[in-house]
Design a protein around this motif. Structure first.
Motif, short mmCIF file in Angstrom:
data_model
loop_
_atom_site.label_atom_id
_atom_site.label_comp_id
_atom_site.label_asym_id
_atom_site.label_seq_id
_atom_site.Cartn_x
_atom_site.Cartn_y
_atom_site.Cartn_z
N ASP A 20 0.84 -1.20 0.00
CA ASP A 20 0.00 0.00 0.00
C ASP A 20 0.88 1.26 0.00
OD1 ASP A 20 -1.82 2.00 0.50
OD2 ASP A 20 -2.62 1.15 2.34
N GLU A 58 -4.84 -4.03 5.11
CA GLU A 58 -4.87 -3.10 3.97
C GLU A 58 -5.17 -3.84 2.66
OE1 GLU A 58 -4.83 0.12 4.45
OE2 GLU A 58 -3.43 0.68 6.05
N HIS A 68 -10.26 4.22 8.09
CA HIS A 68 -9.22 5.03 8.70
C HIS A 68 -9.74 6.18 9.56
CE1 HIS A 68 -6.64 2.70 6.09
NE2 HIS A 68 -5.55 3.33 6.50
N HIS A 118 -1.23 -0.51 13.07
CA HIS A 118 -2.07 0.29 12.17
C HIS A 118 -3.15 -0.58 11.52
CE1 HIS A 118 -3.27 3.33 9.34
NE2 HIS A 118 -2.99 2.52 8.33
N VAL A 128 -7.26 -0.27 11.74
CA VAL A 128 -8.05 -0.08 10.52
C VAL A 128 -9.10 -1.20 10.37
CG1 VAL A 128 -7.92 -0.08 7.99
CG2 VAL A 128 -6.28 1.26 9.32
ZN ZN Z 1 -3.57 2.56 6.27
#
Ligand code: ZN
Ligand code: NAD
Length: 362
Positions: A137, A185, A248, A265, A269
């Motif tokens: 990503d 992601e 997000h 993270h 998410v």
């Molecule tokens: Zn992200």
């Protein structure tokens, strides 16, 4: 496997596969990076011992002049201090305007080394060599930068790489929790744009979690293709690119509220995508999406409920500060179905509270 990020004369290829580092000189030469150009490999202290040599050796054999700078592993290295240290290295190594930076590592290195390339001598070329799943990503799209003590990603620039070369063999040594974080992601890319990809991820979770190189290649190619298409249509995030922020608005608030310590993270998410799916259902943009979203994320070992006692007030304040928000309005990316989303502004606070309440339920 190769795909392209179509940005006119700044277009670049994304190459994904096994055993790619041996061919690095050939890929660089295709991008007109020849042994006449000196190279600076920027990496971190966890990646260097595994892959430093694997990158340096073929380049040196091909006649390149290569130097390597190593920063400590971890988010704290995405700082102006480390940037300044790298500039010092670059000057000492005699890097000039034709030199090229190679970012060998995860999103931290990609963002830091990319920003170095964006500002060194007003901008030199750089290449992304991602080594985390999450970096499928972050290595695509040209957002680079560092953190400020008062805020994440507060200092940065748009600077597109010349090439993204993802050798999936590097994922063999990635810590399990980082792999899982990266899958959040990958799943996000499927949920915003590709129903078939979401089904495929549901079907192949076992093989993917076993890090099968050919399936990982497939997952990364499909995830990157979605990111690349969105970026090609809206490079500077004037509209469409915001859909990449699915999960997000809530995710960033969860990370900030816990001092970036409770969740990775990707984990934050994941919870955020479930919350925003619930919100979509409450607002009527979608029907029956949160169940599938929860199931899919859970198959990859990602958290899908909010089990931390955080106050709604604090989360709401953080969500109002989200980069997408303007004039204190709440802005969310909401699902319309599995594989399609829309950006919704001015969401009412009372509905967000209800979504948070349901997010806390099993
Ligand atoms: Zn992200
Ligand atoms: P990271 O770069 O810190 O990597 C995670 C950890 O894994 C580090 O300790 C690293 O040393 C280690 N590691 C990396 N590759 C390894 C390997 N192959 N084997 C063993 N260990 C390895 O973190 P990340 O999750 O890749 O990236 C997070 C960063 O990405 C954040 O700073 C975030 O802001 C940024 N990001 C940027 C964008 C963008 O568009 N530019 C998008 C998303 C995230």
């Amino acid at each position: 496997r190769t795909l392209e990020v179509a940005l006119g004369d700044r277009s670049y290829p994304i190459v994904v596969g096994s055993g790619l580092y041996a061919d690095l000189p050939r890929w660089l030469q295709q991008r007109h990076i020849t042994p006449a150009h000196s190279l600076l490999v920027v990496t971190d202290s966890s990646v260097a011992p595994h892959y430093g040599k694997r990158v340096l050796t073929p380049l040196e054999s091909a006649g390149y002049q290569v130097r390597m700078s190593v920063v400590p592993a971890g988010e704290a290295s995405k700082s102006l201090d480390q940037l300044s240290r790298l500039v010092e290295d670059a000057i000492r190594f005699g890097m000039d305007r034709d030199s090229v930076v190679l970012a060998l590592g995860g999103g931290v290195i990609g963002d830091l080394a990319g920003f170095l390339a964006a500002v060194y001598m007003r901008g030199i070329r750089f290449v992304q060599l991602p080594t985390t799943l999450l970096a499928h990503d972050s290595s695509v799209g040209g957002k680079t930068g560092v953190n400020h003590p008062l805020g994440k990603n507060m200092i940065g620039a748009f600077h597109q790489p010349e090439l993204v070369l993802f050798d999936v063999d590097t994922l063999a040594t990635l810590p399990g929790r980082e792999l899982v974080s990266g899958f959040a992601e990958v799943i996000k890319h499927a949920l915003i744009a590709d129903t078939d990809f979401a089904m495929w991820l549901e079907q192949h979770h076992e093989t993917l979690m076993r890090r099968d190189p050919s399936l990982l290649t497939e997952a990364i190619v499909r995830g990157c293709a979605i990111k690349a298409q969105v970026v090609a249509r809206d490079e500077r995030e004037s509209g469409l690119r915001a859909i990449l922020n699915y999960g997000h608005t809530i995710g960033h608030a969860l990370e900030a509220a816990t001092g970036y310590r409770r969740w990775t993270h990707g984990e934050a998410v994941a919870i955020g995508m479930v919350g925003e799916a619930i919100l979509g259902e409450l607002l009527g943009t979608a029907r029956d999406v949160s169940g599938f979203t929860r199931r899919l994320l859970a198959l990859y070992g990602l958290p899908v409920t909010l089990d931390e006692p955080l106050s709604d007030e604090e989360l709401l304040t953080l969500m109002r500060r989200d980069k997408k928000a303007r004039q204190g309005e709440y802005v969310f990316v909401l699902p319309k179905g599995i594989g399609t989303v829309e950006v919704k502004k001015g969401v009412e606070e009372r509905v967000i509270r209800e979504a948070l309440r349901r997010l806390k339920e099993e």
